[in-house]
Motif scaffolding. Structure first.
Motif, PDB file in Angstrom:
ATOM      1  N   ARG A 108       0.817  -1.212   0.000  1.00  0.00           N
ATOM      2  CA  ARG A 108       0.000   0.000   0.000  1.00  0.00           C
ATOM      3  C   ARG A 108       0.857   1.271   0.000  1.00  0.00           C
ATOM      4  NH1 ARG A 108      -3.401  -0.124   4.949  1.00  0.00           N
ATOM      5  NH2 ARG A 108      -4.008   1.925   4.184  1.00  0.00           N
ATOM      6  N   MET A 109       2.041   1.178  -0.623  1.00  0.00           N
ATOM      7  CA  MET A 109       2.982   2.314  -0.590  1.00  0.00           C
ATOM      8  C   MET A 109       2.418   3.558  -1.268  1.00  0.00           C
ATOM      9  SD  MET A 109       5.586   1.227   0.955  1.00  0.00           S
ATOM     10  CE  MET A 109       7.215   1.623   0.477  1.00  0.00           C
ATOM     11  N   LEU A 110       1.709   3.350  -2.394  1.00  0.00           N
ATOM     12  CA  LEU A 110       1.166   4.511  -3.109  1.00  0.00           C
ATOM     13  C   LEU A 110       0.113   5.203  -2.241  1.00  0.00           C
ATOM     14  CD1 LEU A 110       1.141   6.227  -5.640  1.00  0.00           C
ATOM     15  CD2 LEU A 110      -0.525   4.664  -6.641  1.00  0.00           C
ATOM     16  N   GLU A 111      -0.669   4.394  -1.545  1.00  0.00           N
ATOM     17  CA  GLU A 111      -1.660   4.961  -0.620  1.00  0.00           C
ATOM     18  C   GLU A 111      -0.969   5.771   0.475  1.00  0.00           C
ATOM     19  OE1 GLU A 111      -5.103   2.659   0.953  1.00  0.00           O
ATOM     20  OE2 GLU A 111      -4.307   1.151  -0.413  1.00  0.00           O
ATOM     21  N   ILE A 168      -2.256   4.338 -10.930  1.00  0.00           N
ATOM     22  CA  ILE A 168      -3.536   4.885 -10.479  1.00  0.00           C
ATOM     23  C   ILE A 168      -4.667   4.153 -11.187  1.00  0.00           C
ATOM     24  CG2 ILE A 168      -4.958   6.982 -10.485  1.00  0.00           C
ATOM     25  CD1 ILE A 168      -2.306   8.521 -10.154  1.00  0.00           C
ATOM     26  N   ALA A 169      -5.607   3.630 -10.393  1.00  0.00           N
ATOM     27  CA  ALA A 169      -6.675   2.797 -10.961  1.00  0.00           C
ATOM     28  C   ALA A 169      -7.561   3.597 -11.917  1.00  0.00           C
ATOM     29  CB  ALA A 169      -7.508   2.200  -9.832  1.00  0.00           C
ATOM     30  N   HIS A 170      -7.923   4.822 -11.503  1.00  0.00           N
ATOM     31  CA  HIS A 170      -8.800   5.651 -12.345  1.00  0.00           C
ATOM     32  C   HIS A 170      -8.139   7.014 -12.562  1.00  0.00           C
ATOM     33  CE1 HIS A 170     -11.811   2.623 -11.704  1.00  0.00           C
ATOM     34  NE2 HIS A 170     -11.832   2.841 -10.399  1.00  0.00           N
ATOM     35  N   LEU A 191      -8.515   9.422 -14.669  1.00  0.00           N
ATOM     36  CA  LEU A 191      -9.407  10.563 -14.919  1.00  0.00           C
ATOM     37  C   LEU A 191     -10.070  11.011 -13.608  1.00  0.00           C
ATOM     38  CD1 LEU A 191     -10.788  12.452 -16.970  1.00  0.00           C
ATOM     39  CD2 LEU A 191     -12.632  10.756 -17.128  1.00  0.00           C
ATOM     40  N   ALA A 192     -10.545  10.016 -12.864  1.00  0.00           N
ATOM     41  CA  ALA A 192     -11.181  10.341 -11.573  1.00  0.00           C
ATOM     42  C   ALA A 192     -10.162  11.008 -10.645  1.00  0.00           C
ATOM     43  CB  ALA A 192     -11.731   9.072 -10.935  1.00  0.00           C
ATOM     44  N   PHE A 193      -8.912  10.536 -10.697  1.00  0.00           N
ATOM     45  CA  PHE A 193      -7.857  11.125  -9.856  1.00  0.00           C
ATOM     46  C   PHE A 193      -7.630  12.582 -10.247  1.00  0.00           C
ATOM     47  CE2 PHE A 193      -3.287  11.986  -9.057  1.00  0.00           C
ATOM     48  CZ  PHE A 193      -3.255  11.772  -7.686  1.00  0.00           C
ATOM     49  N   ALA A 194      -7.589  12.810 -11.571  1.00  0.00           N
ATOM     50  CA  ALA A 194      -7.338  14.169 -12.074  1.00  0.00           C
ATOM     51  C   ALA A 194      -8.466  15.124 -11.676  1.00  0.00           C
ATOM     52  CB  ALA A 194      -7.191  14.142 -13.597  1.00  0.00           C
ATOM     53  N   VAL A 195      -9.674  14.583 -11.499  1.00  0.00           N
ATOM     54  CA  VAL A 195     -10.790  15.427 -11.066  1.00  0.00           C
ATOM     55  C   VAL A 195     -10.823  15.512  -9.533  1.00  0.00           C
ATOM     56  CG1 VAL A 195     -13.313  15.668 -11.065  1.00  0.00           C
ATOM     57  CG2 VAL A 195     -12.141  14.857 -13.119  1.00  0.00           C
ATOM     58  N   ALA A 196     -10.554  14.377  -8.889  1.00  0.00           N
ATOM     59  CA  ALA A 196     -10.705  14.305  -7.424  1.00  0.00           C
ATOM     60  C   ALA A 196      -9.734  15.226  -6.702  1.00  0.00           C
ATOM     61  CB  ALA A 196     -10.520  12.863  -6.955  1.00  0.00           C
ATOM     62  N   VAL A 197      -8.499  15.299  -7.187  1.00  0.00           N
ATOM     63  CA  VAL A 197      -7.504  16.119  -6.461  1.00  0.00           C
ATOM     64  C   VAL A 197      -7.892  17.605  -6.484  1.00  0.00           C
ATOM     65  CG1 VAL A 197      -5.087  16.866  -6.387  1.00  0.00           C
ATOM     66  CG2 VAL A 197      -5.632  14.457  -6.654  1.00  0.00           C
ATOM     67  N   PRO A 198      -8.140  18.205  -7.675  1.00  0.00           N
ATOM     68  CA  PRO A 198      -8.538  19.624  -7.635  1.00  0.00           C
ATOM     69  C   PRO A 198      -9.854  19.852  -6.898  1.00  0.00           C
ATOM     70  CG  PRO A 198      -8.163  18.902  -9.905  1.00  0.00           C
ATOM     71  CD  PRO A 198      -8.015  17.715  -9.042  1.00  0.00           C
ATOM     72  N   ALA A 199     -10.791  18.900  -7.024  1.00  0.00           N
ATOM     73  CA  ALA A 199     -12.074  19.080  -6.333  1.00  0.00           C
ATOM     74  C   ALA A 199     -11.870  19.010  -4.818  1.00  0.00           C
ATOM     75  CB  ALA A 199     -13.065  18.011  -6.785  1.00  0.00           C
ATOM     76  N   VAL A 245      -7.301   6.257  -6.605  1.00  0.00           N
ATOM     77  CA  VAL A 245      -5.977   5.631  -6.747  1.00  0.00           C
ATOM     78  C   VAL A 245      -6.073   4.115  -6.700  1.00  0.00           C
ATOM     79  CG1 VAL A 245      -3.735   5.336  -5.600  1.00  0.00           C
ATOM     80  CG2 VAL A 245      -4.707   7.617  -5.866  1.00  0.00           C
ATOM     81  N   THR A 246      -6.860   3.615  -5.749  1.00  0.00           N
ATOM     82  CA  THR A 246      -6.900   2.157  -5.551  1.00  0.00           C
ATOM     83  C   THR A 246      -8.015   1.474  -6.339  1.00  0.00           C
ATOM     84  OG1 THR A 246      -8.381   2.401  -3.662  1.00  0.00           O
ATOM     85  CG2 THR A 246      -6.019   2.395  -3.187  1.00  0.00           C
ATOM     86  N   GLY A 247      -9.019   2.235  -6.711  1.00  0.00           N
ATOM     87  CA  GLY A 247     -10.175   1.630  -7.395  1.00  0.00           C
ATOM     88  C   GLY A 247     -11.029   0.823  -6.429  1.00  0.00           C
TER      89      GLY A 247
END
Lengths: 258, 257
Positions: free
Chosen positions: B51-54, B131-133, B135-143, B213-215
């Motif tokens: 779980r290093m990325l987490e 990163i599992a998703h 696109l979702a990551f790219a939206v989730a971080v700024p949001a 990140v994890t999906g």
């Protein structure tokens, strides 16, 4: 002796701007307690070590906030508030004046460590053998004193560098990592263990863990000596740096330059 | 549209101002790296080295919260020290609209830390950025950053009413890291912390980023909850800010209160 003790207390009251009850409780008692809980739950969840490891280690580490920032404040705030010149005009030994300032912060650190250990143990159910209590008090005192000397060294850098708070903040964060309080030393790379060995708290935390494990004061003594040696080294470094920087700031007329 | 422009320009201005401070930049860059390193060694030492990325993402989110807490909590005080609070309050726009860009800027500054943490993990510890998703990551971080910026307005406006708000600031860093599950899963905490965590946008922000990140779960409900709670905080913060401003004007204590 009067200069060392009374001077230290007066400077503490004048310079330590966290001495109001709310700041003291919020910053020095509550924050370290939550730090302990954070690492205890994290360590528990990851299976790194048991609660005792985190409670005892973080109790010793809790002294760092008061001691490292206190030591820094003891010198840097004189400059910030324009009173450094008056101190340096004094005919008395500056080394004694500044070393005396470490004492109230070490006392503060001792109080915080005892509070953190007591409340942390009550919350997480750690039983400490009564026979370990005197040894723990000595360990906390040595660790706090060593840490305050480290703080003075950082404070001395404040005579030379403008942003001494950055150095203190980074040092405090590094102590979380390198002292083996939160990550067992055997899981750290060799170079980190070596650096950690020359930081305050590392050996005091080892001594405290031995005492809580019921090993007795004799078993903890070598670690305590090492902690005292680290503190002494920082006291000497602080004294040398203060002398050097004072001479340099007089020569360059940069004493109160911020 | 004019409001969006005001917030965007104000945020840019304050981000630029923070970027001029060596202390802000160094703190935002160095301390999260130390925290990320600590997290990496803890996760390696434990039973969950996969779980290093987490761990790296969690350390990044912790840094964003620290930035918002200390930056937003002291936003009014900082303006007062700089002598710019009166200028802001003289402006014809509502005070909340002028302080919100500051709190948003503190969250944006925190993204330095998130990026630095991920780069550090990748370059030094060879943590693959799987990163599992994406696109979702790219939206989730700024949001999540936007959400925490909105929460920051509530902190800024309420902390100004609290004597010695710095004490509250200093005491709140670890508890929010803990109950928001940024590094420690909330499931291992005592049950009574659950409702506290659920009411905080930090919990949902950390959850949305982690899920992207994890999906491990659907990102959008967590992100929606984060933004909904943050919007409530924004409205409450704006109301408190107006009250504080009126009181300070009436008592002539703007620069002193």
């Amino acid at each position: 002796m009067r200069l060392l003790t009374v001077g230290g207390v007066i400077a503490y009251r004048a310079l330590f701007n966290w001495a109001t009850p709310s700041m003291f409780v919020g910053t020095l008692l509550v924050a370290p307690l939550f730090q302990l809980l954070f690492f205890a739950y994290l360590g528990r969840q990851l299976g790194v070590a048991d609660d005792t490891f985190y409670i005892v280690g973080n109790a010793v580490l809790s002294a760092t906030l008061a001691c490292v920032f206190g030591g820094t404040i003891a010198i840097a705030n004189e400059r910030r508030w324009g009173t450094l010149g008056h101190v340096l005009l004094s005919p008395r030994s500056r080394t004694l004046i500044f070393l005396g300032r470490a004492l109230p912060y070490a006392g503060n650190g001792l109080l915080i460590a005892v509070f953190t250990l007591t409340v942390g143990s009550l919350l997480l159910g750690l039983r400490i053998p009564a026979s370990a209590v005197p040894g723990l008090a000595v360990t906390f005192a040595v660790g706090s004193l060593s840490c305050a000397c480290f703080g003075l060294t950082l404070g001395a850098l404040g005579l030379r560098f403008r942003d001494v708070w950055l150095i203190s903040n980074v040092s405090l964060a590094l102590m979380l990592l390198l002292t083996g309080v939160n990550v067992p030393a055997e899981h750290l790379p060799e170079w980190m263990r070596v650096v950690g060995g020359w930081l305050p708290i590392t050996h005091a935390a080892s001594a405290a863990r031995l005492l809580v494990a019921g090993e007795g004061f004799g078993a903890a003594l070598p670690s305590l000596w090492r902690e005292a040696l680290v503190g002494l080294v920082y006291a000497v470094v602080a004294a040398v740096l203060l002398t050097l920087f004072e001479a340099e700031s007089r020569r360059r007329a940069s004493l109160d330059t911020l | 549209m004019r409001v969006v422009r005001l917030v965007a320009l104000g945020t840019l201005l304050h981000v630029k101002q923070f970027s001029r401070s060596q202390f802000e930049i160094a703190t935002a860059l160095i301390i999260p790296l130390v925290q990320a390193t600590l997290a990496v060694y803890l996760f390696r030492a434990g039973t969950e080295p996969h779980r290093m990325l987490e761990a790296a993402i969690g350390a990044g989110m912790m840094a964003v919260w620290s930035s918002v807490l200390f930056g937003s909590g002291g936003a009014i005080q900082t303006q007062r020290w700089q002598g710019t609070l009166e200028m802001l309050m003289l402006s014809p726009r509502p005070p909340a609209l002028l302080i919100f860009p500051i709190t948003l800027a503190t969250a944006v500054t925190g993204t330095y830390a998130m990026v630095a943490t991920l780069l550090w993990g990748g370059l030094v510890y060879r943590i693959p950025l799987d990163i599992a998703h994406p696109l979702a990551f790219a939206v989730a971080v700024p949001a999540a950053i936007l959400g925490l910026g909105m929460f920051g307005l509530l902190l800024a406006s309420t902390f100004v009413l609290v004597p010695n708000a710095n004490a509250v600031n200093n005491a709140l860093e670890y508890p929010v890291w803990l109950v928001s599950g940024m590094l420690v899963p909330v499931t291992v905490l005592p049950g009574w912390t659950g409702p506290i965590g659920a009411a905080l946008p930090t919990t949902w922000a950390a959850r949305a980023v982690r899920e992207s990140v994890t999906g491990a779960g659907p990102v959008w409900p967590s992100l929606g909850t984060c933004l909904a709670i943050s919007a409530v905080c924004l409205v409450a913060g704006a109301a408190v800010m107006s009250y504080v401003e009126r009181r300070a004007r009436a008592n002539a204590t703007l620069a002193l209160a």
